[in-house]
Write an enzyme that holds these catalytic residues in place. Structure first.
Site, PDB file in Angstrom:
ATOM      1  N   GLU A  39      -2.060  12.107  -5.059  1.00 13.24           N
ATOM      2  CA  GLU A  39      -0.955  13.073  -5.084  1.00 13.24           C
ATOM      3  C   GLU A  39      -1.399  14.486  -4.766  1.00 13.24           C
ATOM      4  O   GLU A  39      -0.740  15.210  -4.009  1.00 13.24           O
ATOM      5  CB  GLU A  39      -0.238  13.054  -6.440  1.00 13.24           C
ATOM      6  N   HIS A  65       6.017   7.674 -18.194  1.00 10.60           N
ATOM      7  CA  HIS A  65       6.880   7.411 -17.043  1.00 10.60           C
ATOM      8  C   HIS A  65       8.343   7.789 -17.287  1.00 10.60           C
ATOM      9  O   HIS A  65       9.215   7.349 -16.547  1.00 10.60           O
ATOM     10  CB  HIS A  65       6.841   5.923 -16.670  1.00 10.60           C
TER      11      HIS A  65
HETATM   12  C1  LIG Z   1      -0.615   9.088 -10.459  1.00  9.87           C
HETATM   13  C2  LIG Z   1       0.172   7.874 -10.202  1.00  9.87           C
HETATM   14  N1  LIG Z   1       0.645   7.663  -8.955  1.00  9.87           N
HETATM   15  C3  LIG Z   1       1.371   6.559  -8.681  1.00  9.87           C
HETATM   16  C4  LIG Z   1       1.647   5.647  -9.669  1.00  9.87           C
HETATM   17  C5  LIG Z   1       2.461   4.403  -9.359  1.00  9.87           C
HETATM   18  N2  LIG Z   1       1.583   3.253  -9.328  1.00  9.87           N
HETATM   19  C6  LIG Z   1       1.409   2.505 -10.425  1.00  9.87           C
HETATM   20  S1  LIG Z   1       0.290   1.327 -10.177  1.00  9.87           S
HETATM   21  C7  LIG Z   1       0.038   1.752  -8.580  1.00  9.87           C
HETATM   22  C8  LIG Z   1      -0.936   0.982  -7.755  1.00  9.87           C
HETATM   23  C9  LIG Z   1      -2.320   1.028  -8.311  1.00  9.87           C
HETATM   24  O1  LIG Z   1      -3.151   0.118  -7.677  1.00  9.87           O
HETATM   25  P1  LIG Z   1      -4.594  -0.239  -8.190  1.00  9.87           P
HETATM   26  O2  LIG Z   1      -5.291   0.992  -8.642  1.00  9.87           O
HETATM   27  O3  LIG Z   1      -5.225  -1.031  -7.135  1.00  9.87           O
HETATM   28  O4  LIG Z   1      -4.367  -1.115  -9.507  1.00  9.87           O
HETATM   29  P2  LIG Z   1      -3.688  -2.555  -9.642  1.00  9.87           P
HETATM   30  O5  LIG Z   1      -2.226  -2.322  -9.864  1.00  9.87           O
HETATM   31  O6  LIG Z   1      -3.986  -3.337  -8.442  1.00  9.87           O
HETATM   32  O7  LIG Z   1      -4.281  -3.126 -10.897  1.00  9.87           O
HETATM   33  C10 LIG Z   1       0.847   2.835  -8.250  1.00  9.87           C
HETATM   34  C11 LIG Z   1       0.921   3.473  -6.935  1.00  9.87           C
HETATM   35  C12 LIG Z   1       1.166   5.923 -10.971  1.00  9.87           C
HETATM   36  N3  LIG Z   1       1.424   5.115 -12.006  1.00  9.87           N
HETATM   37  N4  LIG Z   1       0.421   7.027 -11.205  1.00  9.87           N
END
Ligand SMILES: Cc1ncc(C[n+]2csc(CCOP(=O)(O)OP(=O)(O)O)c2C)c(N)n1
Ligand SMILES: [Mg+2]
Lengths: 328, 324
Positions: free
Chosen positions: A60, A129
């Site tokens: 971000e 959230h």
């Molecule tokens: C700062 C932030 N940006 C976006 C999100 C929305 N979001 C939640 S999980 C996710 C994907 C994360 O992927 P990864 O780190 O690979 O973890 P996984 O879900 O595969 O365990 C996103 C974009 C968030 N929770 N926090």
């Protein structure tokens, strides 16, 4: 007139503005191949390609700052934040750069950028959230802040924001994306800084913005059954504030309740209540009431999370208070 | 018997298998309960990735070590020893949950078992984990902290700031990337400058290594080494290549990946392959396996019943636990 959802209205605005001006591009997490986390950008990648609909890593701070740089260098970015909760990671770029570059450069730089995404609580999402963060942006000189509550305003304000030469932060809401409303098929703009009188009345002024409009309108319906004619103001913009519409209404009704889902301290609602107090003191028949979110991090449990937010009952109780009546 | 098996006592091998199967059973039940609307909001299941939490966390001494992770946290919590009843009750939003129904699926915490959550903001747990390691060093304990995060989280600035802090202050921390190949709908390769995360460790003067996240013993051996180094003040980065079976959260149509890709990984299922290797090595009999699964099924059924019967938090709970 066509009926469309808030989501479709935003999509139409983005589509039209991208077609009109090739300096406009959309950037953010999941905006392209995934069609947007909340499907606001559906179809735009296939229409405009990855140059103008740019999927980012989860960075971000990086992509928001990149947007600011692109704006001072002649582009007109629309930065989508998956939610405003995550925009906290980008706060620095918005507050220290976007809002200040024009002034710090003595007017040499222009920062025509839009930051947008859902704000406020949805359901079952817990403390990190479910935050209504409007005050974080409203607080900052150099920014404009809009918060449309209907599909027509979402369409018209997003178009105005994209055409505006200032950084504009837009507050949407996950639960509003599916809301339906009439939107003219003719192109139109909604000016930034103009409130909307959502309902006329003479007994009390109810002021709100964004998602709580539904709670306020339902409260107004119930009050009408008891013979209380509430005037409802939907602010649409938080910065600049449409002081005239607010003041004129309260001068007519003499009573005011502000409804804001943000926390009560240093909030948009508190600012508006203060404004009404200072500009309408001579005509007020009762102190201004503020119905806010409870002053707590949002709990996951559904009963508790509902209790933490403004409700029809809370609004009616506040109206009863300013009317000094127990029978409403 | 293969060397890797000979290295561990049967009891230890069974412990890893039990952790994995407990997580699997818990997650499948949680998915069902979500379908019945007993659980709401975001609920990120860990199925497919069990070997990572089980292999890594079983290498710790949780009387002094700590675990920190993101929102896909049920597996790590259970691997640390959280009572499945408390975990399920939390998912149900009940007052008997580990966080009294206030945190939900994304925010499991269990201080007694040294599990420090449960963070919903991508990347936010990483500096916090370094802080836990900092406190361990400060207090002169020889404990270490395991910091888990995803392939998506890797691109947050916090990751890179924390790698540097960890290295310059010799923090007792192991950074573990669970590369399940997807961050929501984004394939990790699309957003990463490198096709092997472990190489980035070198830029910070740390050791980087990789392991097969579908092989619990490979995870275990790799993390054991990294933990031993961390105890001596040498932080490092481990990439565990794995896969998530379910959608990102519960409402994900998963248009971004194919059925074939999922099936391909299911064929290499970490639990099934470990189980069959254990039986080939004559460590695990059919009877033992079915006794194990039955015991776990009962335990998870009991967790659901407990969650179901538990009361909701009182309205006054809205204002508690906010300040000391
Ligand atoms: C700062 C932030 N940006 C976006 C999100 C929305 N979001 C939640 S999980 C996710 C994907 C994360 O992927 P990864 O780190 O690979 O973890 P996984 O879900 O595969 O365990 C996103 C974009 C968030 N929770 N926090
Ligand atoms: Mg991932």
């Amino acid at each position: 007139m066509a009926e469309m959802t808030y989501r479709e209205a935003l999509n139409r605005a983005l589509d039209e503005e991208m077609a009109r001006d090739d300096r406009v591009f959309l950037i953010g997490e999941e905006v392209g191949e995934y069609d947007g986390a909340y499907k606001v950008s559906r179809g735009l990648l296939s229409k405009y390609g990855p140059k103008r609909v740019r999927d980012t890593p989860i960075s971000e701070l990086g992509f928001t700052g990149l947007g600011v740089g692109a704006a001072i260098a002649g582009l007109r970015p629309v930065v989508e934040w998956m939610t405003h909760n995550f925009a906290l990671l980008a706060l620095d770029q918005v507050v220290n750069n976007a809002a200040k570059l024009r002034q710090m450069s003595g007017g040499q730089l222009s920062v025509p950028i839009v930051f947008r995404g859902p704000n406020g609580p949805a359901e079952f999402l817990a403390a990190q959230h479910s935050q209504a963060l409007g005050s974080y942006w409203m607080h900052v000189p150099g920014l404009k802040v809009v918060a449309p509550a209907t599909p027509a305003d979402a369409y018209g304000l997003l178009k105005s924001a994209i055409r505006n030469d200032n950084p504009v932060v837009m507050l949407e809401a996950e639960l509003m994306y599916a809301w339906k409303g009439e939107v003219s098929e003719q192109e139109f703009l909604v000016p930034i800084g103009k409130a909307r009188i959502a309902r006329e009345g003479v007994d009390v002024t109810l002021i709100t913005y964004s998602k709580p409009i539904r709670v306020v309108e339902e409260a107004a319906d119930r009050l009408a059954e008891k013979g209380v004619q509430a005037e409802v103001i939907d602010l649409r913009s938080l910065r600049p504030l449409d002081e005239e519409t607010i003041v004129n209404s309260v001068r007519k009704t003499g009573r005011c309740v502000v409804v804001d889902e943000a926390w009560p301290l240093a909030s948009p609602g508190a600012t508006i209540a203060h404004l009404v107090d200072s500009r309408c003191f001579d005509v007020l028949d009762a102190p201004v009431e503020l119905v806010s979110g409870e002053d707590v991090p949002m709990p996951y449990n559904h009963t508790l999370e509902l209790a933490a937010q403004p409700s029809v009952e809370k609004v009616i109780a506040a109206v009863a208070k300013v009317l000094y009546r127990e029978d409403v | 018997m293969k060397a890797e098996f000979a290295h561990y006592k049967k009891e230890e091998l069974m412990r890893m298998l039990t952790i994995m199967q407990t997580i699997r059973t818990f997650e499948e039940k949680a998915g069902m309960m979500y379908g019945l609307r007993k659980i709401g909001g975001f609920c990120h299941l860990y199925t497919g990735q069990e070997a990572v939490a089980a292999g890594a966390i079983s290498s710790l001494d949780l009387s002094k070590d700590y675990v920190v992770t993101a929102y896909r946290d049920h597996g790590h919590a259970l691997a640390c020893g959280m009572d499945p009843k408390k975990a399920m009750a939390e998912l149900f939003g009940k007052v008997t949950g580990c966080s009294h129904g206030k945190g939900g699926s994304m925010h499991l915490f269990d201080v007694e078992h040294h599990f420090f959550g449960g963070n919903g903001i991508v990347g936010a747990q990483i500096p916090v984990a370094a802080g836990v390691a900092f406190a361990q060093q400060y207090q002169g304990s020889d404990g270490v902290t395991l910091c888990f995060f995803g392939d998506g989280a890797f691109h947050q600035g916090a990751v890179h700031e924390t790698f540097n802090l960890g290295k310059i202050w010799d923090l007792p921390i192991v950074f573990i990337i669970e590369n399940n190949q997807w961050g929501m709908g984004t394939n990790w390769k699309k957003v990463s400058a490198v096709d092997d995360f472990s190489v980035t460790a070198g830029a910070y003067g740390m050791k980087g290594s990789s392991c097969n996240g579908l092989d619990v013993l490979d995870v275990r051996a790799t993390i054991e080494k990294a933990v031993a180094e961390a105890r001596l003040g040498r932080p490092s980065l481990v990439e565990a290549r794995t896969y998530r079976y379910k959608g990102h959260s519960m409402s994900d149509p998963q248009k971004y990946r194919t059925r074939e890709e999922i099936d391909e990984y299911r064929k290499r299922d970490a639990i099934q392959s470990f189980r069959s290797r254990l039986s080939e090595e004559k460590i695990l009999s059919e009877e033992e396996w079915s006794a194990l699964t039955q015991r776990i099924n009962t335990q998870i059924e009991e967790a659901v019943a407990f969650a179901e019967e538990s009361p909701e938090p009182a309205l006054s709970e809205l204002y508690t636990d906010i300040y000391a």
